[in-house]
Design an enzyme around this catalytic site. Structure first.
Site, short mmCIF file in Angstrom:
data_model
loop_
_atom_site.label_atom_id
_atom_site.label_comp_id
_atom_site.label_asym_id
_atom_site.label_seq_id
_atom_site.Cartn_x
_atom_site.Cartn_y
_atom_site.Cartn_z
NE ARG A 10 36.81 70.64 -113.31
CZ ARG A 10 37.70 71.59 -113.61
NH1 ARG A 10 38.34 72.21 -112.66
NH2 ARG A 10 37.91 71.90 -114.87
CB VAL A 13 34.45 57.97 -110.92
CG1 VAL A 13 35.36 56.90 -111.49
CG2 VAL A 13 33.21 57.34 -110.30
CB SER A 38 33.20 72.97 -118.09
OG SER A 38 34.21 72.43 -117.24
NE ARG A 101 29.37 49.44 -116.97
CZ ARG A 101 28.69 49.98 -115.96
NH1 ARG A 101 27.48 49.53 -115.66
NH2 ARG A 101 29.22 50.93 -115.25
CD GLN A 161 23.61 49.35 -105.20
OE1 GLN A 161 22.95 48.37 -105.54
NE2 GLN A 161 24.03 50.24 -106.07
CB SER A 164 29.39 58.18 -103.57
OG SER A 164 29.58 56.83 -103.21
N GLY A 165 27.16 56.45 -105.30
CA GLY A 165 26.86 55.71 -106.53
C GLY A 165 25.78 56.39 -107.36
CE LYS A 240 23.42 49.19 -115.23
NZ LYS A 240 23.90 50.45 -114.63
NE ARG A 263 21.46 55.26 -104.39
CZ ARG A 263 22.31 54.73 -105.29
NH1 ARG A 263 23.45 54.18 -104.89
NH2 ARG A 263 22.02 54.75 -106.57
CG HIS A 270 27.83 50.17 -103.48
ND1 HIS A 270 27.41 51.42 -103.09
CD2 HIS A 270 27.75 50.19 -104.84
CE1 HIS A 270 27.08 52.15 -104.14
NE2 HIS A 270 27.28 51.42 -105.22
N1 HSE Z 1 24.78 52.14 -110.25
C1 HSE Z 1 25.57 52.31 -109.06
C2 HSE Z 1 24.76 52.92 -107.98
C3 HSE Z 1 26.78 53.16 -109.33
O1 HSE Z 1 23.71 53.49 -108.28
O2 HSE Z 1 25.15 52.85 -106.85
C4 HSE Z 1 28.03 52.40 -109.50
O3 HSE Z 1 28.08 51.76 -110.79
#
Ligand code: HSE
Length: 367
Positions: A10, A13, A38, A101, A161, A164-165, A240, A263, A270
């Protein structure tokens, strides 16, 4: 048919993944059981009126699946994964979250880049297949053709970025910020540019501006910090890049990738501005050929204003599987320095699509 339990369908992603599964016909070739944290007992999104949601915290119900795919987030993985394995379950765990990961017993999935490794890990009995960080996956998809030829000495990536990330609540708050800024200027039709700027700034810096989720104004702003601090001075998002890219590529020594992650108020895509140090001076025509042969989703964008504004922006790429790369040129540092700008949808190749395709590997192994 392979029996797959789907948790977290839901969220952002998960719902993008479910859409992709519907449009690719995966729901007809897999026996998908939907789970919920839920609303267990509620109606499942597929399978007719009799299909009900199972309890995503019930280990026995999860253990009846041959594969569990989670887009529920790291908290759920931490809560359930160890207990499910402790129950003796030997199925495939496929996950969008970062929790597992870097474990030795987990492989990172990005099959246009590392299909060989995925297959090898499958053959060796690996049972945990995890989606990588979105920025890393999108970068490797964009420059896979150069990496494959061993032409990349290092990459500096400066990211832009999408919100939504950062999660659904932050995206919703960005909507409120945009709304507040819009309301501030409705009476200013015909006002001067400086009046518009002052009205925006007054609202954006005022006490009533909604920032409880994001922590700062993002609308009409840039926030050069994503995730928590590392001892190196990097943010975890920056850290990362090399770590996860090296694991995806099986690169030892690690591939050198570093930069600053910011951001911006884009929604789904992105963007990354790249400086690539090539191993040798490569003519641009060859660079273009190598990039476009990297995988079936790379789209080269001409280095012109018209093509860039039409095809190389987050708005232009949103909702598409294509990975756009343009602004290609040798930088003035020398012919071994390549400049590029790439944009990809972080909900698709950045998150949902590698997981969807991992199910394809398992389905094919079954047939
Ligand atoms: N860590 C990423 C972000 C999300 O904050 O945009 C995608 O893995």
């Amino acid at each position: 048919m392979l029996k797959v339990g789907f948790v977290g369908w839901r969220g952002m992603v998960g719902s993008v993944l479910l859409d992709r599964m519907r449009s690719e016909g995966d729901l007809d070739s897999l026996a998908v059981q939907f789970f919920s944290t839920s609303n267990p007992g509620g109606r499942a999104p597929h399978g007719g009126a009799s299909a009900v949601l199972q309890d995503a915290r019930e280990i026995d119900a999860l253990a009846r699946c041959e594969a569990v795919l989670s887009c529920q987030g790291g908290g759920y993985t931490s809560e359930v994964f160890a207990a499910l394995r402790a129950s003796g379950w030997n199925g495939y765990w496929i996950d969008a979250a970062s929790t597992l990961r870097l474990r030795e017993d987990a492989a990172l999935v990005l099959d246009p880049i590392n299909a060989d490794q995925i297959q090898k890990r499958l053959d060796d009995g690996c049972r945990n297949f995890i989606g990588a960080n979105c920025t890393v996956s999108l970068l490797l998809m964009a420059i896979g053709g150069l990496l494959r030829e061993g032409l990349v000495e290092w990459v500096s990536t400066m990211t832009y970025q999408a919100v939504s990330g950062a999660g659904a609540r932050k995206l919703t708050e960005l909507g409120s910020q945009v709304g507040a800024l819009g309301a501030a200027t409705t009476d200013l039709q015909g006002g001067s540019a400086i009046e518009v700027e002052q009205a925006f700034t007054r609202v954006q810096t005022g006490a009533a501006f909604p920032v409880s989720e994001i922590g700062a104004p993002l609308a009409c702003n840039v926030l050069p910090w994503i995730d928590r601090a590392m001892d190196s001075g990097q943010t975890r998002e920056e850290w990362k890049a090399s770590v996860e890219a090296s694991k995806i590529l099986g690169a030892d020594p690690p591939v050198v990738i570093d930069g600053i992650c910011a951001r911006v108020d884009a929604l789904r895509c992105h963007s990354q501005a790249l400086c690539i140090k090539l191993a040798r001076a490569v003519p641009l025509a060859e660079v273009r050929d190598l990039l476009s042969s990297g995988n079936a989703w790379v789209r080269l964008v001409d280095n012109s204003q018209e093509a860039t504004l039409r095809q190389l922006t987050p708005a232009a790429v949103a909702g598409k599987l294509d990975i756009h790369i343009g602004r290609l040129r040798h930088l003035s540092m020398g012919p071994e320095y390549l400049g590029a700008f790439t944009v990809g949808d972080q909900l698709l190749w950045g998150a949902a699509e590698p997981l969807r395709r991992m199910l394809g590997f398992l389905r094919d192994a079954r047939n």
